[in-house]
Structure formats: structure tokens, C-alpha cells
Design an enzyme around this catalytic site. Sequence first.
Site, PDB file in Angstrom:
ATOM      1  N   ASP A  63      -2.741   2.382  -6.096  1.00  0.00           N
ATOM      2  CA  ASP A  63      -1.693   2.435  -5.089  1.00  0.00           C
ATOM      3  C   ASP A  63      -1.688   1.226  -4.154  1.00  0.00           C
ATOM      4  O   ASP A  63      -1.080   1.266  -3.102  1.00  0.00           O
ATOM      5  CB  ASP A  63      -1.839   3.722  -4.268  1.00  0.00           C
ATOM      6  CG  ASP A  63      -3.181   3.794  -3.552  1.00  0.00           C
ATOM      7  OD1 ASP A  63      -4.132   3.136  -4.012  1.00  0.00           O
ATOM      8  OD2 ASP A  63      -3.272   4.492  -2.537  1.00  0.00           O
ATOM      9  N   GLU A  64      -2.362   0.165  -4.523  1.00  0.00           N
ATOM     10  CA  GLU A  64      -2.543  -0.928  -3.593  1.00  0.00           C
ATOM     11  C   GLU A  64      -2.642  -2.235  -4.378  1.00  0.00           C
ATOM     12  O   GLU A  64      -3.320  -2.284  -5.407  1.00  0.00           O
ATOM     13  CB  GLU A  64      -3.888  -0.696  -2.901  1.00  0.00           C
ATOM     14  CG  GLU A  64      -3.971  -1.067  -1.459  1.00  0.00           C
ATOM     15  CD  GLU A  64      -5.416  -0.893  -0.975  1.00  0.00           C
ATOM     16  OE1 GLU A  64      -5.866  -1.774  -0.250  1.00  0.00           O
ATOM     17  OE2 GLU A  64      -6.070   0.106  -1.331  1.00  0.00           O
TER      18      GLU A  64
ATOM     19  N   ASP B 210       0.850  -1.181   0.000  1.00  0.00           N
ATOM     20  CA  ASP B 210       0.000   0.000   0.000  1.00  0.00           C
ATOM     21  C   ASP B 210       0.891   1.237   0.000  1.00  0.00           C
ATOM     22  O   ASP B 210       1.695   1.417   0.913  1.00  0.00           O
ATOM     23  CB  ASP B 210      -0.889  -0.041   1.262  1.00  0.00           C
ATOM     24  CG  ASP B 210      -2.023   0.961   1.185  1.00  0.00           C
ATOM     25  OD1 ASP B 210      -2.161   1.627   0.146  1.00  0.00           O
ATOM     26  OD2 ASP B 210      -2.764   1.068   2.182  1.00  0.00           O
TER      27      ASP B 210
END
Lengths: 377, 363
Positions: B111-112, B17
Site C-alpha cells: 500500500d505504499e 500511501d
Amino acid sequence: MQFTIERGALLKALGHVQNVVERRNTIPILSNVLLSADRSASGGQVSFSATDLDMEIVDTAEAIVSVPGQITAPAHTLYEIVRKLPDGADVELKFAAGDDPRLSVSAGRSRFALPVLPAGDFPIMSSDHEGVSYQILRDDLKRLIDKTRFAVSTEETRYYLNGLFLHCLAEDGSNYLRAVATDGHRLALAEMPAPEGAMGGAGVIIPRKTIDQARRLLDDGTGYVDMTVSPAKIRFQFGNASLTSKIIDGSFPDYGRVIPKGNDKVMTVDAGILSKAVDRVSTISAEKSRSVKMTIEPGRLTLSVRNIEAGQAVEEAEIDYDNETLDIGFNARYIMDVMGQIGGDTVELRFSDASSPTLVLDPVDNGVQYVLMPLRV
Amino acid sequence: MDSDLPEMRQRKIIHIDMDAFFASVEQRDHPELRGKPVAVGGGSERGVVAAASYEARKYGVHSAMPSVTAKRKCPDLIFVRHRFDVYKQVSRQIRDIFEDYTPLVEPLSLDEAYLDVTENRKGMASATEIAEEIRARIWETTQLTASAGVSYNKFLAKLASDQNKPNGLFVIKPAMGPVFAASLPVKKFHGIGPATAAKMNRLGLYTGEDIRNQTLDFLEQHFGVSGRYYYGISRGIDHRQVRPDRERKSIGAENTFFTDTTDFDTAWGFLDPLIDKVWRYVEANDIKGRTVTLKVKFSDFRIITRSRSGLVPVMSKPELTGYVRALLEGVFPVSKGIRLLGVTLSSLGERAENETEQLSLSL
């Protein structure tokens, strides 16, 4: 009807009108050209008319008219025949009603007989031209068309963009005649001081085909064009030839708000070099998007294309630029179209960011503006 | 519950993350923003914070918060416009790093992502070592920090990545899993929002352990199908696979009211952040959808959906908002209180990876 006409004059007149005629027609008479021969004191005159129901071109030529009359015959066939006749030949066109009605065309030892349709069935556009009339120099009209028509949309859904928006406006105490075209991705604007009498005329969207025909007719001759503009029709009179067209019934969008005013990242580059470089690197762009990425840094422009299947291309160009580095993508064709209309050696591109409209200016012609929307790359 | 599942080898899952992703990218690219409270998103009156820097989070600013509230909590907050092009580019960079280790990468957003490194391309035995290497390489490549969680299933890996945030790593070993899940407050469980947490609290359930002490029947009776999921995760059990080819069929957001409502304006106000959330996802991932669905759950748990499909995708947020409003208007007046509202965009068409998009003039 019977007349004799010099082959060159006939070819020119037919050449002017035959382009209006669609190659495939469901209404047979629309494939034909209307010939009307009149006798006058000076000898005689023949007019040639063709129409696609949206526009009509009429041209006239001098001829020796022995029997006045009217008839229609296949436009493309007639044009092809005349084109193949020897230069300088006298051509006789003759039609007599009878059991087997034909238009006979003869020159030297050649004889042709063409099918005809009655002149009375030929649709004529009404010539009740109310509206504003003015004169414009051929070169001025050419410029308005050339600088803008490439941006006219071909997409049918937004039909009101399928033409050139010609209108008058007053700005800062001056009057302008302005032409604008956009396809939703780019916009081209060209303007000139309004010709005398033009102000007050309606803003009209002139269909693409009409513009193309008008542009062709502009190449023959010099001097002025007489224009008549009404809210429903536009008429151009070029010497002997006239073009009358319906205009697109719709309202052109408020284009002013998509022309960026505050773009402060200014790049100056040689227009020819930019166009050629874009052309080169775009050789390997994907067919559909033709995307080219520009990386703009002080002093240097890098054009690059990365295509997963076709490989990659990079080219650098010298530029005048002293702002922050910017990456922005464009459709190569859009860049080349605009560069093709730049009059000066250099061109000025004013950017905001990678997803906002870019303004393109011609340093030697402050009456033109181009707006390009980027591609997200 | 797990006894009827086939025997499975212990898996090694990493959840990566990025830390305050959008805001960190902005701080990276604009040094003058470093160390300052920054919010990415509209600074306008109606705007919503899309991401907040850690400096801003100290003031209680978080994503999805209305800009007005954020500004009140943190008067010095600096709003910057989002640059999705850049975020996407960074996302591609980190995705490339993941792919060096395993093909089993399931991105959740820009983003993860989940990575299954049980078998990996480097032949490394330690998932922790891989996670550290990935974090180091992300920093090297992007000058951005990421947090990683390592465990034996997705649920615990995601919980773990949150433990030492930012720029940290946390491992939940198999032996720790059930203990960890048991000790956790219910509102920390993925999938349990504030309203469900409140309901659990009313039933006397405050931690994972409280849930674990309930029967499956009890949980299903009170939480429907979700009850079964809660039953599993409270024991640290989650058999969901890391699916690299997972293709999104829809983008949705929903939320439960704290108290049921029959008032149109209340319901409409509630939908606003949901629309915002859906649209942000659309923008960030370049997805276009044609079908808009409104989901309404009433106080008696009855669920109705109303949808409209267009021939062309929904192109703007105002357009989406208009459709949702029209759908909501069709639902009113209501005879029972509304308990939950959801907005979903489906019939998606995603742009191919290397395809470009011609932007349009706003004529």
C-alpha cells in the site's frame, strides 16, 4: 520340465504376471518368470509367477504336462514371443538340464531357445497369511479403485501417500469399507457397505503399483475377489490369479479433518460440460500449474485463463448457484480428473472461499467425496 | 557532509500511501462495515490487529496491537479476516497507475510506494499535479483513498504524505525542507522508534533542530552508524535513490527494549510482535524464506546473531515461532542485559508475478 499349452491360455497367464516385472533390473532373476509345471489327475497345470520383491502375481493355466518341473526365463521376451505366435497354436515349452541349459519354446515351425536361471533362486513371498479374509464383488472393488486412485501421490517424500488407504469403519451404526487417496492437493474418498467379515481388518496403505496391477486383473472375469488383509500384507485372489503385496509401512494422515463440512456455496453444473470447458480453456494455461480461474455468479460460471505468453481464454457455462460471487482458481487437471469419475450428469461443487478446500459431490453416488484445494491465482 | 557528493539535480519524489489500506478495502467490499470501527486480523485471543479503520483509530486502536488490547480500547470493534488475495489485486491496480507516470517506482509494501517523477512519461512539470492525478485515478479505479507526499527526497516525501492523512496531499518545497525537518519531534523521524526517541530525550534532543545542533561525532558516539543518518535528515538531506528493481534480500523486524532485560520470558514476550510483523509481510507479499535469524544486542552494544537454515522455506507462523524460540533458548542464560532483539527471515524466494500457487490440504 516339459508341457504343451494352448497359445491363448499361455498369453493370458503371462500377460497377467509380466507387468510386475520391471523393465530394468539390477537383480537378473527379477526379470524372469517362474514356470512350475505339475501333473495332476485331470492332466496338468502350470503356474506362472513374477515378482518385484514388493509384490508377486501368480497365475495358473491348464496344460498337458509331460515332465513336471520348474525353471525361470525372461518374462518380457517370453511374452513377446507368445504374443506373436499364431492364434490357436499349441506351444511346447521344454527344459532339460545339461551343458547348455535353455528353455526351448516351439510352436508350428517356430523354435526359440531362451536363457534360464535356476528356479531355486527365484524369490517367493512367504504365504503365511494371517489376517482378515473377506469376499468383495469385482465391480465394487473396481469402483473403490477407479474413484480414488487418480489422487494417489507420486511424490516420494511423503511415502505414506503413495498408496490407497483401504480401511473399515463404523459410522452412524453402519459399517463401511472405505478407500482414500490424496496427494496433498486433492483427496478422493469412496466407500461402500463393509463386506461380510471385513470389519476388524487393519487399515492398510496399498502401494500404487499394486493398485494398478489389481485393477488390470479385475478386468478379466466376473464374480468375487477373495481378499486377505494383514498389517503387513494384502492378498487378492482373482479366480486363478493371485496378487500378494507388501503394504506401505506408515500411517495415513487423519484425512477427515480436511474434508469440509460447512461449505455453503453450492454450485451445480453439468459435469461433462464443465470438464470439456476446463479442458478447452486450459489449452493456454502455463504448463506447470495448469491454472484455471472460475468466476461463479448466480446462474453463470466463467472460466478464464490468462497467460502472459500464450494469451487468454474465456468460456461461460450455465450453472445453478444463488450465493455471492466467488473467484477461485484450480488446477485444470484436478478438475478433469474428478469430473471423469462423476457418475451422474451433474456435479455439485461446494465452496467456502478462494483459499479453502472445495468439496465435490456426485449426485448419483453418495458414497464418494472429492476435496480440491484451490490455486491462488 | 553533502559537499563531497556529486552535484545533483533537484529531484521530484512522491510518496503514495493508501489510507488504512486493508481496513478500507474491507469497508469498500462490505458496506455494512462502513463508518464502523473495523480491525483486519485475528479476533482470537492471541491475534494481532493487521490494520485498523479510521473509526477504530479514534479509540486508539492501531496495527500490530494485540487483539485483546484493541477490543478493550474499543468494545464495538469488528474483526474481519484478512483477504490478502484482494489486497494484492488492488496493489497491482495502483502499481499499474504509477507505471503510467514513471518507471521509477519503489514499492515499500502493498500500500505504499516511492515514485521519482523528475523525468516522467507524461512530460508533466509539476510533481504536485502528478500526485493529484494519481490520487484521483486511484479513487476512480479502486474507490479507495490515498495520501501523497511530494518533496525533493524520500525522507521528506514520506513525512509529507503523513501530514494531511487521510485523503490528503502535502508538499514540502526545497526551501521548506530544512525548516520542516528541524521543527519535527524526533519520534516522528522515520527510523527512530520509541526506545531511541527516549534515549534522545535523555540526551536533551527533542526536535530535529536539537539533532542539527549536535556534531556528527557526538551523534556517532551515541547512536553508532545511525548517527550519520540522523545528522543528514535533521538537515533535510537524504540522497537515497528511488530504486524500482529493489529486491528484498530479507524481511526483518527489530525493536529496542526500554529497559534491558536478562529474563527469558520477558525477552520471549517481546519477540512475539516481531514474529507477527515478519509473518504478516511474508503472507501479504507471498514471499518464502528458508533462513531464520535472531539478532541480539546487549547492553554493551555487542551484537550476536544466531540462525538456522532449512532446505525448504518456513511455511507457517507456528513453524517460524518455533525456530525463533529455539534460537532464543540457545542464547540464554545471558550474562549482560539484552537491549535489542530482532527477527529476520532470509534466503527468500518470491513467486513470479504471473505464477500461481497450488494450496495444500492441511494433512
